[in-house]
Write an enzyme that holds these catalytic residues in place. Structure first.
Site, PDB file in Angstrom:
ATOM      1  N   GLU A 178      -3.419   7.596  -4.135  1.00 50.31           N
ATOM      2  CA  GLU A 178      -3.280   6.293  -3.462  1.00 50.31           C
ATOM      3  C   GLU A 178      -3.062   5.164  -4.467  1.00 50.31           C
ATOM      4  O   GLU A 178      -3.716   5.136  -5.514  1.00 50.31           O
ATOM      5  CB  GLU A 178      -4.558   6.026  -2.654  1.00 50.31           C
ATOM      6  CG  GLU A 178      -4.523   4.734  -1.862  1.00 50.31           C
ATOM      7  CD  GLU A 178      -5.894   4.397  -1.262  1.00 50.31           C
ATOM      8  OE1 GLU A 178      -6.087   4.602  -0.058  1.00 50.31           O
ATOM      9  OE2 GLU A 178      -6.765   3.914  -2.014  1.00 50.31           O
ATOM     10  N   TYR A 183       0.857  -1.188   0.000  1.00 51.08           N
ATOM     11  CA  TYR A 183       0.000   0.000   0.000  1.00 51.08           C
ATOM     12  C   TYR A 183       0.891   1.235   0.000  1.00 51.08           C
ATOM     13  O   TYR A 183       1.872   1.310   0.767  1.00 51.08           O
ATOM     14  CB  TYR A 183      -0.880  -0.004   1.251  1.00 51.08           C
ATOM     15  CG  TYR A 183      -1.756   1.231   1.382  1.00 51.08           C
ATOM     16  CD1 TYR A 183      -3.050   1.244   0.868  1.00 51.08           C
ATOM     17  CD2 TYR A 183      -1.281   2.384   1.995  1.00 51.08           C
ATOM     18  CE1 TYR A 183      -3.844   2.371   0.960  1.00 51.08           C
ATOM     19  CE2 TYR A 183      -2.074   3.524   2.095  1.00 51.08           C
ATOM     20  CZ  TYR A 183      -3.357   3.502   1.575  1.00 51.08           C
ATOM     21  OH  TYR A 183      -4.151   4.619   1.664  1.00 51.08           O
TER      22      TYR A 183
END
Ligand code: GDP
Ligand code: MN
Length: 386
Positions: A196, A108
């Site tokens: 993101e 992530y």
């Protein structure tokens, strides 16, 4: 503005962030036979403004052409509710078709604004993928945070520190450091509030690839991003678009009590009051400080376009506009728009007595309330009765 995955990935590519090879984007109504797919399996992904698609059937792998066409067709007629849509179902209007990657591990990586330190922050984890929210709750120590100076961007030593924290193998170590620096540069230059990548993947062939994208830009910066005008407006419903054209500040919600309020703060307080009284607002609506007859008429029209509305609560504070002018406005507006649901009005402020008299003398079926709390309770009761 929120960008869908393929738009975000186009920006990634411009910033040297590797993404999977794209075969195409199909919109509702396009024929899947027009697709040029030259290798299988391929992955079909629903392009909606919500995460959690993987778990909701919005990411599917096709082994051959027939399967790809069928999956595209099915996905484009799908309504999707993910854990991020708050119980609502959203239509899938577009799908992205890409080459499938063989995944070794998922990480992530994101940049967002940290309000506390008033600067961007890089957030990363070795354990990316579909359950990042759970990870943040249950294993916060697995998440790395790193403050970034917006003037200098991510410094080399920070990028290396991050690559170590993510356990970057030697084959991808340099790619990892430059990717992180590029993501920070993208975040700053595109005036994003979120950039993101989840998952950021290490493939079986030891390549670093951004498998998903989520970019949210800050609307306050639109004046220096003419390119944003070319993006389709996906975030707003038809009613919200019409309201924006009418100059009324409107956001649709899920309840059944239509609200007309002046001032955003009072509008928020009204939503809370309705909730406290056991109901749910159908919208947020701020007619603005100088609520004119024209604005009030437009606002009624917009509220009534929503078939969920079973009662309307007007909560107006007469400050810039006096209560008697507002009351006259409400009376005039209701003669122009047929209001077929109970109307509850709470006025307060300058010349409130005169305002209430005008409403009482109008002969309209208006329930007047002396406080927001009383108005909300009546609205909840009457909305429930219909
Ligand atoms: P989200 O659930 O809305 O965040 O959608 P993502 O784009 O992140 O996809 C969800 C999951 O689908 C990923 O975590 C991957 O495990 C899987 N996935 C997506 N694209 C591919 C791909 O190209 N190959 C493989 N093997 N899995 C994929
Ligand atoms: Mn994702």
């Amino acid at each position: 503005m929120k960008l869908v995955e393929y738009e975000g990935k186009e920006i990634f590519s411009r910033y040297g962030i590797p993404v999977s090879r794209r075969f195409g984007v199909l919109k509702k109504g396009d024929s899947p036979s027009s697709l040029k797919i030259d290798s299988f399996p391929c992955v079909i992904k629903a392009q909606v403004l919500a995460g959690g698609r993987g778990k909701a059937g919005g990411v599917k792998i096709a082994r051959d052409r027939a399967e790809a066409e069928l999956l595209c067709k099915n996905m484009l007629s799908m309504k999707m509710a993910t854990h991020q849509t708050g119980g609502r179902e959203i239509n899938v209007e577009e799908v992205l078709i890409e080459e499938v990657l063989e995944i070794e591990r998922e990480m992530y990586l994101a940049v967002t604004m940290d309000r506390k330190s008033a600067r961007p922050v890089l957030i990363a984890s070795k354990e990316g993928g579909m359950s990042i929210e759970e990870l943040a709750r249950e294993k916060p120590q697995a998440i790395v945070k790193m403050g970034v100076d917006p003037e200098s961007g991510l410094l080399d030593f920070q990028a290396r520190e991050l690559a170590y924290a993510l356990g970057a193998e030697k084959e991808i170590f340099c790619d990892m450091t430059s990717l992180a620096k590029n993501l920070v540069r993208l975040f700053i230059e595109t005036d994003a509030s979120l950039a993101e990548i989840n998952p950021l993947v290490v493939s079986k062939s030891k390549k670093l690839v951004a498998l998903d994208s989520k970019i949210v830009t800050d609307d306050n910066a639109s004046f220096r991003h003419k390119e944003w005008e070319s993006y389709p407006q996906r975030e707003f419903s038809q009613i919200e678009k019409e309201a924006a054209e009418a100059g009324v500040n409107y956001i649709g919600l899920d309840g059944n009590i239509g609200c007309m309020v002046n001032g955003a703060g009072l509008a928020m307080a009204t939503l809370d009051t309705i909730k406290l009284a056991g109901g749910n607002a159908a919208n947020f609506l701020d007619v603005g400080g100088g609520a004119s007859v024209e604005q009030i008429t437009k606002a009624f029209r917009i509220i009534l376009k929503d078939p969920k509305v079973k009662a309307i609560m007007v909560n107006i504070f007469g400050g810039i506009m006096k209560c008697d002018s507002i009351a006259a406005g409400i009376v005039e507006a209701s003669s122009k728009v047929s209001i077929n649901v109970p109307l509850i009005v709470r006025l307060e402020g300058t010349r409130v007595k005169e305002g209430k008299e005008i409403l009482a003398a109008s002969g309209l079926k208006i329930r007047q309330a002396n406080s927001a709390w009383e108005a909300a309770r009546i609205a909840v009761e009457l909305a429930g009765k219909i």
